[in-house]
Design an enzyme around this catalytic site. Structure first.
Site, PDB file in Angstrom:
ATOM      1  N   ASP A 101      28.841  -2.415  12.518  1.00 26.76           N
ATOM      2  CA  ASP A 101      27.525  -2.251  11.905  1.00 26.76           C
ATOM      3  C   ASP A 101      26.580  -1.383  12.725  1.00 26.76           C
ATOM      4  O   ASP A 101      25.539  -0.954  12.228  1.00 26.76           O
ATOM      5  CB  ASP A 101      26.855  -3.623  11.705  1.00 26.76           C
ATOM      6  CG  ASP A 101      27.503  -4.452  10.617  1.00 26.76           C
ATOM      7  OD1 ASP A 101      28.364  -3.916   9.890  1.00 26.76           O
ATOM      8  OD2 ASP A 101      27.153  -5.641  10.487  1.00 26.76           O
TER       9      ASP A 101
ATOM     10  N   MET B  44      21.553 -15.828  15.166  1.00 29.74           N
ATOM     11  CA  MET B  44      22.927 -15.454  15.482  1.00 29.74           C
ATOM     12  C   MET B  44      23.867 -16.080  14.457  1.00 29.74           C
ATOM     13  O   MET B  44      23.656 -17.198  14.011  1.00 29.74           O
ATOM     14  CB  MET B  44      23.269 -15.911  16.900  1.00 29.74           C
ATOM     15  CG  MET B  44      22.425 -15.236  17.966  1.00 29.74           C
ATOM     16  SD  MET B  44      22.714 -15.883  19.633  1.00 29.74           S
ATOM     17  CE  MET B  44      24.407 -15.382  19.882  1.00 29.74           C
TER      18      MET B  44
ATOM     19  N   SER C 144      24.101  -6.029  16.479  1.00 25.85           N
ATOM     20  CA  SER C 144      24.355  -4.612  16.218  1.00 25.85           C
ATOM     21  C   SER C 144      23.060  -3.811  16.226  1.00 25.85           C
ATOM     22  O   SER C 144      22.999  -2.698  16.756  1.00 25.85           O
ATOM     23  CB  SER C 144      25.061  -4.441  14.867  1.00 25.85           C
ATOM     24  OG  SER C 144      26.345  -5.021  14.895  1.00 25.85           O
TER      25      SER C 144
ATOM     26  N   LYS D 228      19.220  -6.426   8.889  1.00 28.24           N
ATOM     27  CA  LYS D 228      19.742  -5.792   7.676  1.00 28.24           C
ATOM     28  C   LYS D 228      20.260  -6.862   6.736  1.00 28.24           C
ATOM     29  O   LYS D 228      20.590  -7.993   7.124  1.00 28.24           O
ATOM     30  CB  LYS D 228      20.851  -4.790   8.002  1.00 28.24           C
ATOM     31  CG  LYS D 228      22.103  -5.368   8.663  1.00 28.24           C
ATOM     32  CD  LYS D 228      23.124  -6.002   7.712  1.00 28.24           C
ATOM     33  CE  LYS D 228      24.353  -6.525   8.451  1.00 28.24           C
ATOM     34  NZ  LYS D 228      25.202  -7.404   7.612  1.00 28.24           N
TER      35      LYS D 228
ATOM     36  N   GLY E 106      21.991  -8.787  13.826  1.00 27.84           N
ATOM     37  CA  GLY E 106      21.091  -8.819  14.970  1.00 27.84           C
ATOM     38  C   GLY E 106      21.635  -8.147  16.212  1.00 27.84           C
ATOM     39  O   GLY E 106      20.982  -7.281  16.804  1.00 27.84           O
TER      40      GLY E 106
ATOM     41  N   GLY F 259      24.214 -15.071  11.445  1.00 27.44           N
ATOM     42  CA  GLY F 259      23.508 -15.121  10.164  1.00 27.44           C
ATOM     43  C   GLY F 259      23.861 -14.016   9.197  1.00 27.44           C
ATOM     44  O   GLY F 259      23.383 -14.007   8.067  1.00 27.44           O
TER      45      GLY F 259
END
Length: 286
Positions: free
Chosen positions: A144, A103, A111, A19, A109, A105
């Protein structure tokens, strides 16, 4: 794979899309220390892939190693255990993760992985939980996670769990992953972080009137993020996603985004992804 084709005894591979936060405003702070946010979440047609296989002995096994993440701390394992606890399911699972989302970022990822595990095992185990109940379980894992279970582009408030579906124009995004991993807790605890942005009304949302309130703090602490932001800003409306470190800029065609990607500095990690209006597993839960 459609729900009607689902075989609970087979190895099933499910997507866990990344996302981006089209904007992220911090509008306050709760007494318990959690920050109150307003943001717009959009998924990308790119991300991790989760493999799931049902076990009949109740064991939860991670079949792939994630460097630096102990098994019991891994969100995919925690998601499976949370679903077991919520449903009393006798089943277990073998869970593998093909990790592509960087990771630290700001692309959600962990979530997204957890959400895809909850959605996939809800069907694999025959739990029959509703989308709303899965979102409640997801919130115990991370702020998230409910968005990915919600499964649509969304305007989010609260700590990120109060979601309203929204429409945004089609877009292709050039993504840049600087050589940096930003610890979210460190940025949220920074004294200089803006925490009093004006509250927006969803229908008044527009990119040119918004920002990412965490961006300036991250750029001061992580020069490589600042460098990527400056470079991409020469070609489009560049912005950091979430708490960083990834940077993105929207383009109205894949070709335009790829043209800019082709001139990225040598050695940089860049890629092009299309905005995704609905989660690929949207039909797996109601």
């Amino acid at each position: 794979m459609s729900p009607s084709e689902f075989d609970p005894s087979a190895l099933v591979r499910v997507p866990a899309p990344a996302k981006i936060n089209l904007f992220l405003h911090i509008v306050g702070r709760r007494p318990d220390g959690y920050h109150l946010l307003q943001t717009a979440f959009r998924m990308l047609d790119w991300g991790d892939e989760i493999s799931l296989r049902r076990r009949d002995d109740g064991a939860i096994l991670r079949t792939t190693d994630v460097p630096g993440v102990p098994v019991e701390a891994d969100l995919v394992v925690r998601a499976a255990r949370a679903l077991q606890a919520a449903t009393g399911s006798i089943f277990g699972a073998e869970i593998g993760v093909d990790k592509r989302i960087p990771m630290g970022g700001g692309l959600g990822g962990g979530s997204s992985d957890a959400a895809s595990v909850l959605i996939g095992l809800n069907r694999l185990w025959g739990c029959g939980l509703s989308r709303a109940r899965l979102q409640e379980i997801g919130l115990t894992l991370g702020a998230d996670v409910p968005f990915f279970i919600f499964g649509e582009t969304a305007f989010a408030e609260g700590v990120g769990e109060d979601l309203q579906a929204m429409s945004v124009p089609p877009a292709w995004y050039l993504m840049v992953a600087p050589d940096a991993s930003v610890p979210t807790a460190e940025i949220f605890s920074a004294k200089e972080l803006t925490r009093d942005s004006e509250i927006l009304i969803m229908r008044a949302f527009a990119m040119h009137t918004t920002r990412n309130d965490m961006q300036a703090t991250v750029c001061r602490k992580f020069p490589k993020v600042a460098e990527a932001l400056v470079w991409l800003s020469h070609y489009g409306a560049a912005r950091m996603s979430g708490s960083g470190a990834c940077i993105f800029a929207p383009f109205d065609s894949k070709e335009k985004a790829e043209q800019v990607a082709a001139v990225a500095p040598q050695g940089w990690k860049v890629w092009v992804a299309e905005g995704l209006d609905r989660h690929p597993l949207q039909s797996w839960v109601v």
